[in-house]
Motif scaffolding. Sequence first.
Motif, PDB file in Angstrom:
ATOM      1  N   TRP A  66      14.945 -26.220   4.067  1.00 53.31           N
ATOM      2  CA  TRP A  66      14.121 -26.517   2.839  1.00 53.31           C
ATOM      3  C   TRP A  66      13.684 -27.891   3.022  1.00 53.31           C
ATOM      4  O   TRP A  66      12.267 -28.084   2.749  1.00 53.31           O
ATOM      5  CB  TRP A  66      15.104 -26.459   1.552  1.00 53.31           C
ATOM      6  CG  TRP A  66      14.738 -26.606   0.297  1.00 53.31           C
ATOM      7  CD1 TRP A  66      13.362 -26.339   0.085  1.00 53.31           C
ATOM      8  CD2 TRP A  66      15.013 -27.296  -0.736  1.00 53.31           C
ATOM      9  NE1 TRP A  66      13.098 -26.514  -1.288  1.00 53.31           N
ATOM     10  CE2 TRP A  66      14.085 -27.177  -1.828  1.00 53.31           C
ATOM     11  CE3 TRP A  66      16.423 -27.830  -0.972  1.00 53.31           C
ATOM     12  CZ2 TRP A  66      14.203 -27.590  -3.120  1.00 53.31           C
ATOM     13  CZ3 TRP A  66      16.465 -28.394  -2.271  1.00 53.31           C
ATOM     14  CH2 TRP A  66      15.637 -28.336  -3.379  1.00 53.31           C
ATOM     15  N   LEU A  67      14.347 -29.023   3.247  1.00 53.99           N
ATOM     16  CA  LEU A  67      14.048 -30.209   3.328  1.00 53.99           C
ATOM     17  C   LEU A  67      13.205 -30.503   4.383  1.00 53.99           C
ATOM     18  O   LEU A  67      12.342 -31.739   4.361  1.00 53.99           O
ATOM     19  CB  LEU A  67      15.214 -31.197   3.323  1.00 53.99           C
ATOM     20  CG  LEU A  67      16.104 -31.084   1.959  1.00 53.99           C
ATOM     21  CD1 LEU A  67      17.266 -32.302   1.899  1.00 53.99           C
ATOM     22  CD2 LEU A  67      15.325 -31.210   0.717  1.00 53.99           C
ATOM     23  N   LEU A  68      13.163 -29.759   5.411  1.00 51.63           N
ATOM     24  CA  LEU A  68      12.468 -29.808   6.840  1.00 51.63           C
ATOM     25  C   LEU A  68      10.834 -29.603   6.466  1.00 51.63           C
ATOM     26  O   LEU A  68       9.948 -30.166   6.645  1.00 51.63           O
ATOM     27  CB  LEU A  68      12.924 -29.182   7.826  1.00 51.63           C
ATOM     28  CG  LEU A  68      12.110 -29.296   9.154  1.00 51.63           C
ATOM     29  CD1 LEU A  68      12.133 -30.593   9.738  1.00 51.63           C
ATOM     30  CD2 LEU A  68      12.569 -28.007   9.984  1.00 51.63           C
ATOM     31  N   TYR A  69      10.794 -28.362   5.872  1.00 52.64           N
ATOM     32  CA  TYR A  69       9.452 -27.729   5.638  1.00 52.64           C
ATOM     33  C   TYR A  69       8.871 -28.005   4.339  1.00 52.64           C
ATOM     34  O   TYR A  69       7.725 -28.142   3.824  1.00 52.64           O
ATOM     35  CB  TYR A  69       9.496 -26.174   5.521  1.00 52.64           C
ATOM     36  CG  TYR A  69       9.761 -25.776   6.815  1.00 52.64           C
ATOM     37  CD1 TYR A  69       8.560 -25.565   8.246  1.00 52.64           C
ATOM     38  CD2 TYR A  69      11.089 -25.372   7.404  1.00 52.64           C
ATOM     39  CE1 TYR A  69       8.658 -25.225   9.344  1.00 52.64           C
ATOM     40  CE2 TYR A  69      11.152 -24.803   8.650  1.00 52.64           C
ATOM     41  CZ  TYR A  69      10.144 -24.931   9.632  1.00 52.64           C
ATOM     42  OH  TYR A  69      10.307 -24.519  11.202  1.00 52.64           O
ATOM     43  N   THR A  70       9.890 -28.685   3.318  1.00 56.09           N
ATOM     44  CA  THR A  70       9.371 -29.089   1.812  1.00 56.09           C
ATOM     45  C   THR A  70       9.997 -30.440   1.615  1.00 56.09           C
ATOM     46  O   THR A  70      10.857 -30.565   0.757  1.00 56.09           O
ATOM     47  CB  THR A  70       9.600 -27.980   0.900  1.00 56.09           C
ATOM     48  OG1 THR A  70       9.315 -26.711   1.176  1.00 56.09           O
ATOM     49  CG2 THR A  70       9.124 -28.362  -0.352  1.00 56.09           C
ATOM     50  N   GLY A 105      13.046 -33.510  -1.240  1.00 50.96           N
ATOM     51  CA  GLY A 105      13.998 -34.526  -1.086  1.00 50.96           C
ATOM     52  C   GLY A 105      13.687 -35.578  -2.060  1.00 50.96           C
ATOM     53  O   GLY A 105      14.516 -36.145  -2.574  1.00 50.96           O
ATOM     54  N   LEU A 106      12.372 -36.008  -1.965  1.00 53.49           N
ATOM     55  CA  LEU A 106      12.076 -37.084  -2.973  1.00 53.49           C
ATOM     56  C   LEU A 106      12.484 -36.682  -4.432  1.00 53.49           C
ATOM     57  O   LEU A 106      12.827 -37.578  -5.261  1.00 53.49           O
ATOM     58  CB  LEU A 106      10.655 -37.340  -3.028  1.00 53.49           C
ATOM     59  CG  LEU A 106       9.973 -38.430  -1.989  1.00 53.49           C
ATOM     60  CD1 LEU A 106       8.512 -38.379  -1.822  1.00 53.49           C
ATOM     61  CD2 LEU A 106      10.818 -39.520  -1.843  1.00 53.49           C
ATOM     62  N   ALA A 107      12.123 -35.545  -4.782  1.00 52.46           N
ATOM     63  CA  ALA A 107      12.569 -35.052  -6.165  1.00 52.46           C
ATOM     64  C   ALA A 107      14.010 -35.085  -6.411  1.00 52.46           C
ATOM     65  O   ALA A 107      14.573 -35.455  -7.607  1.00 52.46           O
ATOM     66  CB  ALA A 107      12.142 -33.501  -6.357  1.00 52.46           C
ATOM     67  N   LEU A 115      10.650 -32.746 -13.141  1.00 53.08           N
ATOM     68  CA  LEU A 115      11.291 -33.761 -14.083  1.00 53.08           C
ATOM     69  C   LEU A 115      11.769 -35.278 -13.304  1.00 53.08           C
ATOM     70  O   LEU A 115      11.878 -36.302 -13.680  1.00 53.08           O
ATOM     71  CB  LEU A 115      12.299 -33.456 -14.894  1.00 53.08           C
ATOM     72  CG  LEU A 115      11.761 -32.259 -15.834  1.00 53.08           C
ATOM     73  CD1 LEU A 115      13.012 -31.865 -16.738  1.00 53.08           C
ATOM     74  CD2 LEU A 115      10.622 -32.921 -16.634  1.00 53.08           C
ATOM     75  N   GLY A 116      12.472 -34.737 -11.932  1.00 50.82           N
ATOM     76  CA  GLY A 116      13.197 -35.776 -11.244  1.00 50.82           C
ATOM     77  C   GLY A 116      11.870 -36.557 -10.572  1.00 50.82           C
ATOM     78  O   GLY A 116      12.024 -37.907 -10.462  1.00 50.82           O
ATOM     79  N   LEU A 117      10.973 -35.883  -9.949  1.00 47.13           N
ATOM     80  CA  LEU A 117       9.682 -36.544  -9.627  1.00 47.13           C
ATOM     81  C   LEU A 117       9.020 -37.537 -10.494  1.00 47.13           C
ATOM     82  O   LEU A 117       8.546 -38.562 -10.167  1.00 47.13           O
ATOM     83  CB  LEU A 117       8.645 -35.569  -8.757  1.00 47.13           C
ATOM     84  CG  LEU A 117       8.854 -35.079  -7.543  1.00 47.13           C
ATOM     85  CD1 LEU A 117       8.044 -33.946  -7.032  1.00 47.13           C
ATOM     86  CD2 LEU A 117       8.897 -36.289  -6.619  1.00 47.13           C
ATOM     87  N   ALA A 118       8.954 -37.017 -11.692  1.00 49.38           N
ATOM     88  CA  ALA A 118       8.206 -37.928 -12.878  1.00 49.38           C
ATOM     89  C   ALA A 118       8.975 -39.053 -13.131  1.00 49.38           C
ATOM     90  O   ALA A 118       8.522 -40.106 -13.166  1.00 49.38           O
ATOM     91  CB  ALA A 118       8.022 -36.933 -13.896  1.00 49.38           C
ATOM     92  N   GLY A 177       3.132 -35.765   1.776  1.00 46.68           N
ATOM     93  CA  GLY A 177       3.974 -34.464   1.719  1.00 46.68           C
ATOM     94  C   GLY A 177       2.943 -33.409   1.314  1.00 46.68           C
ATOM     95  O   GLY A 177       3.147 -32.286   1.934  1.00 46.68           O
ATOM     96  N   ILE A 178       1.986 -33.654   0.838  1.00 45.74           N
ATOM     97  CA  ILE A 178       1.042 -32.721  -0.061  1.00 45.74           C
ATOM     98  C   ILE A 178       0.231 -32.111   1.224  1.00 45.74           C
ATOM     99  O   ILE A 178      -0.147 -31.184   1.727  1.00 45.74           O
ATOM    100  CB  ILE A 178      -0.006 -32.996  -0.994  1.00 45.74           C
ATOM    101  CG1 ILE A 178       1.041 -33.355  -2.252  1.00 45.74           C
ATOM    102  CG2 ILE A 178      -1.023 -32.315  -1.284  1.00 45.74           C
ATOM    103  CD1 ILE A 178       0.213 -33.969  -3.482  1.00 45.74           C
ATOM    104  N   VAL A 179      -0.197 -33.440   2.235  1.00 39.53           N
ATOM    105  CA  VAL A 179      -0.964 -32.857   3.471  1.00 39.53           C
ATOM    106  C   VAL A 179      -0.200 -32.315   4.173  1.00 39.53           C
ATOM    107  O   VAL A 179      -0.659 -31.155   4.967  1.00 39.53           O
ATOM    108  CB  VAL A 179      -1.560 -34.207   3.940  1.00 39.53           C
ATOM    109  CG1 VAL A 179      -2.059 -33.849   5.378  1.00 39.53           C
ATOM    110  CG2 VAL A 179      -2.719 -34.986   3.064  1.00 39.53           C
TER     111      VAL A 179
END
Length: 437
Positions: A309-313, A317-319, A375-378, A402-404
């Motif tokens: 999960w944290l490798l591909y998304t 992790g930031l969230a 909510l965590g990201l915000a 991360g988006i790219v």
Amino acid sequence: MRASGYLLLLTGALLALLMFQKRHWKPLEVFDTDPGGYYVYLPSAFIYHDLARADSLEILHRTYKPGTEVNIGLVPVPERGGYITKYPLGVALADVPWFLGAHLYAGMSAGRYAPDGFSRPYQQIIMVAGLAHALLGLWVLRKLLRRCFPADEPTVAWALAAIGLGTNLFCYASLEAAMAHAPLFLWQASLLYCTARWYESRQPRFLLGIGLFLGLAVLTRPTEILYALVPLLWGLTSVADLRARVALWWQHRGPLLAAGLVFGLVAGLQPLFWRATTGHWLFYSYRNEHFDFLHPHLLDGLLSFRKGWLLYTPLAGLALLGVVGALRRQLAAAWLPALTTVVVVVYVTFSWEQWWYGGGFSARPLISLYPLLALGLAALLVRARTHGRPAYTLLRTLLVLGIVLNLWQTRQYGAGIISWDGTTADAYFSHFFDVKL
């Protein structure tokens, strides 16, 4: 229109572009695997008039893909004959209006398309339905973020961009839109919104919404019952809050009972189906698959090249960092339910024996967590801004990267460069810059 509104339109345009560019209805592959198992309730009920006709999926293979094997999770009903699907019926319930529209269109096509439940219009509309569910979920999430972070449009826009464009939700709203995860994202975003609104306003309609959306989520995937932790724990910050919570629920016991009734009526559709087809109120359709809570595959599920999960998304992790380190200060009511739900859901998800959950991109069962993680990201964005321009700039740069990365890897997954199940570290790095046009 505000920035987050334009961002929602951009996300919808990119999702539609990716979906209509390639997948899956062009080669009639929509119902080849799990999506067929989720969907087959509809032709069984509305066309073949026999709920135990999940074997009607064989029509797809005999007529449109001859010579291929059926691999849709069909389960025989030994006592009564016939077949049912192992998958719950929540996705089919969400797709009823879309299916009926396709059935009407096929019937009016003057023989161009067979009204058999599996021809091109049915496959195409189910993909479009998944896209619509995801976009509606993002719209609900935007409403929630704007209530929780009022007068802070940049934070709302960045958090919405991270979830909509920077996670594997993007894949499951486009290339894999016929799967269960877009509806689940909608149900969980709506559950979270209704939870926040009820504790803010005490209006009974939001309690009924909690019952409805939790029921739909459980009807789609039974382990979604874990998200009941969100309304149970929302707003608890001390022992005194816990004592006051019991009094609050007693004060609103009438609407609370009504919400429980709504939940039971919705989630109870699955036992009714089992009773009608197998003669049993409870029927374990997954047979040899099970949980092993003593041996969870946490490291594999989070970090492996197969499905980590944290490798591909990595934005997840930031969230998570935001949930742990910033949410309590910025939105205290959400901290305990978010932290507890994330820990419990991750543990249970990777305690499933087949922890990689078949084919897919990243850890698809965790898409249901994204409304909470938003909510965590915000909160992390707000905290970074209070620490000054360098920290805020660094965080936004990481979000863009991360988006790219997510858009690039989603394109690679669609092209078959990232395997649906067998990626290794060597394959990942040796083909990182490859793309098939």
